[in-house]
Design a protein around this motif. Structure first.
Motif, PDB file in Angstrom:
ATOM      1  N   LEU A 119      37.614  67.475 101.140  1.00 27.28           N
ATOM      2  CA  LEU A 119      36.360  66.809 100.801  1.00 27.28           C
ATOM      3  C   LEU A 119      35.893  65.909 101.941  1.00 27.28           C
ATOM      4  N   ASP A 120      34.590  65.800 102.098  1.00 26.54           N
ATOM      5  CA  ASP A 120      33.991  64.900 103.087  1.00 26.54           C
ATOM      6  C   ASP A 120      34.081  63.472 102.552  1.00 26.54           C
ATOM      7  N   ILE A 121      34.816  62.596 103.229  1.00 27.57           N
ATOM      8  CA  ILE A 121      35.001  61.235 102.716  1.00 27.57           C
ATOM      9  C   ILE A 121      33.708  60.441 102.671  1.00 27.57           C
ATOM     10  N   ASN A 122      32.689  60.881 103.423  1.00 31.09           N
ATOM     11  CA  ASN A 122      31.412  60.175 103.401  1.00 31.09           C
ATOM     12  C   ASN A 122      30.719  60.250 102.035  1.00 31.09           C
ATOM     13  N   ILE A 123      31.131  61.219 101.213  1.00 34.35           N
ATOM     14  CA  ILE A 123      30.598  61.320  99.856  1.00 34.35           C
ATOM     15  C   ILE A 123      30.900  60.052  99.065  1.00 34.35           C
ATOM     16  N   PHE A 124      32.039  59.441  99.347  1.00 35.16           N
ATOM     17  CA  PHE A 124      32.562  58.355  98.525  1.00 35.16           C
ATOM     18  C   PHE A 124      32.289  56.968  99.103  1.00 35.16           C
ATOM     19  N   ILE A 125      31.469  56.912 100.157  1.00 33.98           N
ATOM     20  CA  ILE A 125      31.086  55.644 100.780  1.00 33.98           C
ATOM     21  C   ILE A 125      29.577  55.629 100.971  1.00 33.98           C
ATOM     22  N   GLY A 126      28.932  54.531 100.568  1.00 36.07           N
ATOM     23  CA  GLY A 126      27.508  54.414 100.844  1.00 36.07           C
ATOM     24  C   GLY A 126      26.735  53.804  99.689  1.00 36.07           C
ATOM     25  N   PRO A 127      25.422  53.731  99.829  1.00 39.38           N
ATOM     26  CA  PRO A 127      24.587  53.105  98.797  1.00 39.38           C
ATOM     27  C   PRO A 127      24.727  53.800  97.447  1.00 39.38           C
ATOM     28  N   CYS A 128      24.681  53.007  96.389  1.00 40.24           N
ATOM     29  CA  CYS A 128      24.732  53.566  95.045  1.00 40.24           C
ATOM     30  C   CYS A 128      23.856  52.731  94.119  1.00 40.24           C
ATOM     31  N   LEU A 129      23.573  53.283  92.969  1.00 42.48           N
ATOM     32  CA  LEU A 129      22.787  52.603  91.949  1.00 42.48           C
ATOM     33  C   LEU A 129      23.607  52.506  90.675  1.00 42.48           C
ATOM     34  N   VAL A 130      23.743  51.297  90.141  1.00 42.00           N
ATOM     35  CA  VAL A 130      24.405  51.088  88.853  1.00 42.00           C
ATOM     36  C   VAL A 130      23.338  50.971  87.783  1.00 42.00           C
ATOM     37  N   ILE A 131      23.428  51.799  86.749  1.00 47.37           N
ATOM     38  CA  ILE A 131      22.477  51.702  85.640  1.00 47.37           C
ATOM     39  C   ILE A 131      23.246  51.516  84.330  1.00 47.37           C
ATOM     40  N   ASP A 132      22.611  50.824  83.393  1.00 51.97           N
ATOM     41  CA  ASP A 132      23.226  50.515  82.108  1.00 51.97           C
ATOM     42  C   ASP A 132      22.658  51.441  81.033  1.00 51.97           C
ATOM     43  N   VAL A 133      23.488  52.380  80.561  1.00 54.92           N
ATOM     44  CA  VAL A 133      23.079  53.289  79.490  1.00 54.92           C
ATOM     45  C   VAL A 133      23.930  53.032  78.245  1.00 54.92           C
TER      46      VAL A 133
END
Length: 217
Positions: free
Chosen positions: A71-85
């Motif tokens: 797996l490309d480790i860059n998948i698991f590092i970087g900007p993300c969005l947390v949403i409340d559902v």
């Protein structure tokens, strides 16, 4: 650059952590004491790769699927969005449309998950196949969730896992999000380089990218 501190969203690995029924429970012991070696204490850990906060490699649900070290480790590092559902037991397209998701790449879903980490849930909120299709259309590459699985606990066919894989999206499970406000963050959830593995424990953490939390209703 943000000056905010990183916030741990990993489940603590301890003897009483819940694990999949029938799977290998977590255990840790000191097998050599400093009094014995003359220099160091040495511990040993035994666990399933799907205990606590972890990522799934496609090999987990595909006989010839990609392994962790591919797996490309860059998948698991970087900007993300947390949403409340957490107000919804069914997480479908209509729920997701309440949030501005486009351009986020990685999304973490705070659900109505169990709060006792020592008890494995019998029932969890339901993600729909159409919701996964929608997230693909929003260019999401990683889905994180505060549940032990993106599929229902009793599922054998794992339709959500397979639909996620079909869309080239990757899976992060069992994150802790109760203490995280909805909004934009930087994510780090690197898997261990376990050769040929179907998954990996991770130390997942986020840090705020801005003070703007108005990303949904």
């Amino acid at each position: 650059m943000t000056s905010e501190k990183w916030i741990d969203i990993s489940q603590p690995l301890r003897e009483d952590i819940a694990h999949w029924p029938g799977d290998t429970p977590f255990s840790y012991e000191v097998v050599f004491r400093k009094s014995e070696t003359g220099s160091v204490n040495i511990g040993k850990m035994v666990t399933s790769l799907h205990t606590g906060t972890h990522i799934d490699a496609p090999f987990h649900f595909l006989e010839n699927g990609t392994r962790v070290t591919d797996l490309d480790i860059n998948i698991f590092i970087g900007p993300c969005l947390v949403i409340d559902v957490s107000q919804h037991e069914l997480i479908d397209v209509e729920v997701l449309k309440k949030f501005e998701i486009k351009g986020s790449k990685r999304i973490l879903l705070r659900t109505s998950a169990r709060r006792d980490l020592t008890v494995f849930p019998k029932k969890i909120p339901l993600l729909t196949l159409e919701a996964i299709d929608y997230l693909k259309n929003q260019d999401i590459t990683l889905i994180g969730i505060d549940l032990p699985s993106v599929d229902q606990i009793d599922s054998k066919e794992l339709p959500i896992h397979h639909r996620i894989y079909k869309h080239g999206i990757y899976i992060l499970e069992n994150v802790l999000l109760d203490h995280i406000k909805p909004g934009k963050y930087e994510l780090s959830a690197l898997p261990l380089p376990i050769e040929y593995a179907d998954g990996s424990l991770v130390r997942a953490a986020v840090r705020p990218l801005s003070n703007k939390n108005g990303v949904g209703v």
